[in-house]
Write an enzyme that holds these catalytic residues in place. Structure first.
Site, PDB file in Angstrom:
ATOM      1  N   SER A 172       0.767  -1.302   0.226  1.00  0.00           N
ATOM      2  CA  SER A 172       0.046  -0.009  -0.290  1.00  0.00           C
ATOM      3  C   SER A 172       0.940   1.364   0.082  1.00  0.00           C
ATOM      4  CB  SER A 172      -0.993   0.201   1.696  1.00  0.00           C
ATOM      5  OG  SER A 172       0.469   0.451   2.372  1.00  0.00           O
ATOM      6  N   LYS A 173       0.760   2.357  -0.522  1.00  0.00           N
ATOM      7  CA  LYS A 173       0.761   3.712  -0.094  1.00  0.00           C
ATOM      8  C   LYS A 173       1.345   3.468   0.861  1.00  0.00           C
ATOM      9  CE  LYS A 173      -0.023   8.175  -0.864  1.00  0.00           C
ATOM     10  NZ  LYS A 173       0.757   9.115  -2.435  1.00  0.00           N
TER      11      LYS A 173
END
Ligand code: GLU
Length: 493
Positions: free
Chosen positions: A260-261
């Site tokens: 994920s970011k």
């Protein structure tokens, strides 16, 4: 059949590295089959629309060498290529589905739907849906008298269009990567196709566009796998043959879980393509790395140009399991590609960074030599600047760890060396002589090479490591070297 594939990002932010991989696989697949690669902008979610995102997507693709055949700014026969410009089509197709009994108008308010869910939850249904059972007690064109429906439409009452998802049916399809995948429709809501703002949902627009744009293969991330049964139902409802489907493995973080970011950031992995552009990564290296992130040609080769990748790429060699983003491997690729680039090829990028760093690069020959000396040592272009700064600026400070190598006898050794090289004539100040002078000093003092070389490197570069020392000193010249030695003796003793 001539292959047509598409990359269909939503312009909701900067192009994620996972998106770039999806685009790349589509591109490689298209080129492998002599087909077309289409860019379609899926901008129907106005709340999530980000200004400038489309430009970022296009710039990122072109930077990576992923050229598209049709798309925004490159109109072909299947345009327009932005969904917001195809709005009229989705309405026509939704109406067609209603006419043929596959979809219906629903007038329920959010409160009414919430109420229904609450009611069912209380009676023991843990995940109530708007489906084949509940739709019968809701406010829609299947339950209301026809004239009432007509009136509501004419009055401009808010409505959505929903797909009549069949009850308890098995939807099966063959995924090119995963094999047969099957879903039970009893887990599905009657999917909203047109929203109350008149915009289509992703599902309707995606299917209508893939069909009308003649897409033969849908290659996209695994996160879309659960949408595919809805799409298959839509294809069936339209009476269209679905394209072939291929869902790419998730990109995983080195510490486990989806990249994920947030996770990427905490692990120091740049997550947007623009970060790689700004970070002066070599696009070919990133492409080569991404190609292997979930695919391999089945031998132990690792370095391939885009052209070779196009030739080698097939879907049956894409893995099912998650692909771990190994940042060290990316740096390895980058390093390799930097070595493969000639000094001339590196010049433009280095010059840009050098100018930013305030180096006086009026002497191009000198800069070339700097690049040559560092060529084998850097793994990123910006390291030419960090490692090469001493060629332009005397060290303003000394690396702390390296400074520990400055010992009591360092002053004597380095002073002797300074004396010996000060006596050299202009024409003698070359790497070979500089080295032999060092050897003379260490022999005279009966010490090892490092005893003098380490403090010397520190004095001249401020660092504990770097390019070959003697050619570097030769480039700096006598006067500058002597003055740096003096400064070090003063500051480090
Ligand atoms: N618009 C979707 C996305 O943002 C496209 C998914 C698909 O390829 O169908 O990724």
């Amino acid at each position: 059949m001539s292959v047509r594939v598409r990359f269909a990002p939503s312009p909701t932010g900067f192009l994620h590295i996972g998106g770039l991989r999806t685009a790349l696989y589509n591109y490689l697949f298209a080129r492998h089959h002599g087909g077309k690669f289409i860019l379609r902008i899926e901008d129907t979610d106005q709340a999530r629309y980000v200004e400038g995102a489309e430009d970022d997507i296009i710039d990122s693709l072109l930077w990576a060498g992923i050229d598209y055949d049709e798309g925004p700014k490159r109109e072909g026969d299947y345009g327009p290529y932005r969904q917001s410009e195809r709005k009229y089509m989705y309405h026509e197709y939704a109406e067609k589905l209603i006419e043929e009994g596959h979809a219906y108008y629903a007038f329920d308010t959010t409160e009414e739907i919430d109420e229904m869910r609450e009611r069912l939850k209380k009676s023991g249904n843990p995940s109530p849906k708007y489906d084949s059972i509940t739709r019968q007690s809701m406010k829609n064109s299947l339950t209301l008298p026809q004239d009432e429906v007509q009136k509501k439409l004419e009055d401009g009452d808010e409505y959505v269009v929903r797909l009549k998802v069949p009850r308890k049916e098995e939807v099966r399809f063959e995924d090119e990567i995963r094999g047969v995948v099957s879903f039970d429709t009893s887990g599905l809501d009657d999917q909203v196709l047109l929203k109350s703002d008149g915009m289509p949902t992703y599902h309707l627009a995606n299917v209508v566009d893939d069909h009308t744009m003649g897409i033969t293969h849908v290659i996209r991330g695994e996160e879309w796998l659960s949408s595919t049964p809805k799409h298959i139902l839509l294809y069936n409802a339209f009476g269209w043959e679905p394209p072939k489907m291929a869902h790419l493995p998730l990109i995983m973080s080195p510490s486990g879980g989806k990249l994920s970011k947030r996770k990427a950031e905490s692990e120091g992995i740049p997550v947007n393509t623009k970060d790689y552009i700004a970070g002066h990564y070599i696009p070919e290296a990133l492409v080569n790395f991404l190609a292997y992130l979930g695919w391999s040609p089945g031998d132990d080769s690792e370095i391939h140009s885009m052209e070779e990748l196009c030739e080698l790429f097939t879907l049956d060699r894409v893995s099912k399991g998650g692909a771990v983003f190994n940042f060290k491997k990316l740096m390895w690729y980058n390093e390799n590609y930097i070595r493969e680039h000639s000094v001339e090829e590196l010049m433009t990028d280095v010059k840009e960074l050098a100018a930013e760093a305030g180096w006086d690069i009026s002497d191009e020959e000198y800069l070339k030599q700097v690049i040559e000396l560092l060529h084998e040592r850097v793994s990123k272009i910006d390291e030419f600047i960090s490692m090469g700064d001493f060629f332009y600026n005397a060290p303003s400070e000394y690396d702390e760890k390296a400074a520990k190598k400055w010992k009591d006898d360092s002053v004597t050794l380095i002073s002797d060396y300074k004396e010996s090289i000060s006596a050299l004539a202009e024409g003698e100040f070359d790497a070979a002589t500089l080295k032999s002078k060092l050897e003379e000093v260490i022999e005279a003092h009966e010490v090892g090479f490092g005893k003098l070389a380490m403090p010397l490197r520190l004095a001249v570069t401020g660092q504990g490591f770097g390019p070959d020392l003697f050619p570097s000193i030769e480039m700096l010249g006598k006067e500058e070297t002597v003055s740096r030695i003096d400064a070090a003796v003063q500051r480090l003793s």
